[in-house]
Design a protein around this motif. Structure first.
Motif: not given
Length: 193
Positions: A19-29
């Motif tokens: 889920k931390k990686q998903y938060a980073r994915f959202i940020f990068n998006k």
């Protein structure tokens, strides 16, 4: 907003790695130009595409921009991530202010009505009696409402209590709220109480 920011950091720190990686994915998006910062235009465009237009008002962006530099870094977007994924995206039914602190909810709408609306209002609208709702409305602040709801659930007969706690567990699982590194509802041996 500072209390929500603190809750968001605690929430993020206890997320599983995926889920931390998903938060980073959202940020990068959101960070379309890949400069490590999200400007107002990138922020609005992402939220419009994701059908979260309620957050596109510039005042919300300014509230998230803790250091006031006109952009959001990853740490500042953790608060947005928390608001979006925890179900904490509440706005006053009267003045449309984001409810970042204590607010009032109609007890009947919250506990007894099957409508999805809980009729939440800010302290200013409640204190200034600047709202219209049903005549017999009883309002409680969010902390009292949570505490009283738990008390009512515990006072219910065991079969009804289990149903209420199971429903709360499903809500927790859907929103992905994590306690101690594991989703409460995902463990059959986990106790909510």
């Amino acid at each position: 907003m500072e209390e929500i920011r603190r809750a968001a950091v605690a929430y993020y720190e206890n997320l599983p790695e995926e889920k931390k990686q998903y938060a980073r994915f959202i940020f990068n998006k959101m960070d379309r130009n890949r400069d490590g910062r999200i400007n107002l235009h990138e922020y609005v465009e992402y939220l419009k595409k994701d059908n979260n237009t309620v957050f596109t008002h510039p005042s919300m962006f300014r509230a998230l921009d803790r250091d006031g530099d006109g952009s959001l870094d990853f740490e500042e977007t953790i608060t947005l991530y928390y608001i979006l994924f925890s179900g904490r995206a509440l706005f006053c039914k009267c003045c449309d202010t984001f409810l970042a602190d204590i607010y009032f909810s109609c007890f009947q709408c919250f506990c007894l009505d099957e409508s999805p609306s809980t009729y939440d209002i800010c302290c200013d609208c409640y204190g200034g009696k600047r709202f219209t709702h049903h005549d017999d409305a009883i309002f409680w602040d969010n902390y009292t409402l949570l505490s009283q709801s738990r008390s009512l659930a515990l006072e219910a007969p065991v079969q009804k209590r289990r149903h209420v706690l199971k429903t709360i567990g499903m809500i927790v699982q859907v929103t992905g709220i994590v306690v101690g590194g594991a989703c409460l509802a995902s463990s059959s041996s986990c106790s909510i109480m």
